[in-house]
Design a protein around this motif. Sequence first.
Motif, PDB file in Angstrom:
ATOM      1  N   LEU A  15     -22.109  -4.924  35.611  1.00 32.65           N
ATOM      2  CA  LEU A  15     -23.405  -5.385  36.109  1.00 32.65           C
ATOM      3  C   LEU A  15     -23.260  -6.648  36.953  1.00 32.65           C
ATOM      4  N   ALA A  19     -24.509  -7.096  40.747  1.00 29.99           N
ATOM      5  CA  ALA A  19     -25.366  -8.196  41.193  1.00 29.99           C
ATOM      6  C   ALA A  19     -24.747  -8.892  42.403  1.00 29.99           C
ATOM      7  N   TYR A  20     -23.440  -9.114  42.357  1.00 26.13           N
ATOM      8  CA  TYR A  20     -22.756  -9.753  43.483  1.00 26.13           C
ATOM      9  C   TYR A  20     -22.839  -8.869  44.730  1.00 26.13           C
ATOM     10  N   TRP A  23     -26.309  -8.964  46.119  1.00 25.06           N
ATOM     11  CA  TRP A  23     -26.558 -10.260  46.761  1.00 25.06           C
ATOM     12  C   TRP A  23     -25.932 -10.285  48.155  1.00 25.06           C
ATOM     13  N   LYS A  29     -34.273 -10.478  45.796  1.00 26.68           N
ATOM     14  CA  LYS A  29     -33.723 -11.406  44.807  1.00 26.68           C
ATOM     15  C   LYS A  29     -34.094 -11.029  43.382  1.00 26.68           C
ATOM     16  N   VAL A  32     -31.429  -8.750  42.028  1.00 30.69           N
ATOM     17  CA  VAL A  32     -30.184  -9.484  41.804  1.00 30.69           C
ATOM     18  C   VAL A  32     -30.300 -10.343  40.549  1.00 30.69           C
ATOM     19  N   LEU A  35     -30.195  -8.117  37.383  1.00 34.55           N
ATOM     20  CA  LEU A  35     -28.833  -7.676  37.091  1.00 34.55           C
ATOM     21  C   LEU A  35     -27.981  -8.821  36.555  1.00 34.55           C
ATOM     22  N   ALA A  36     -28.147 -10.007  37.115  1.00 36.83           N
ATOM     23  CA  ALA A  36     -27.367 -11.155  36.661  1.00 36.83           C
ATOM     24  C   ALA A  36     -27.723 -11.529  35.223  1.00 36.83           C
ATOM     25  N   SER A  39     -26.265  -8.909  32.949  1.00 31.12           N
ATOM     26  CA  SER A  39     -24.823  -9.099  32.893  1.00 31.12           C
ATOM     27  C   SER A  39     -24.468 -10.235  31.944  1.00 31.12           C
TER      28      SER A  39
END
Length: 50
Positions: A15, A19-20, A23, A29, A32, A35-36, A39
């Motif tokens: 995840l 996210a990376y 991004w 956003k 992202v 997901l961050a 993660s």
Amino acid sequence: MSTIAFLLIFLGLFLGGGAYSFWKQKLPKGVVVLLAICSAMCLAAGLLRI
């Protein structure tokens, strides 16, 4: 290391990579950040289960 801990750490890294990638593609956003957060929670849960 238990199987559950391994799966949680693997899922957290997967995840985080997503996210990376999102991004870098300049996607919304909110996606992202979601997901961050997921993660980080998976990684934390996996590390606490070790």
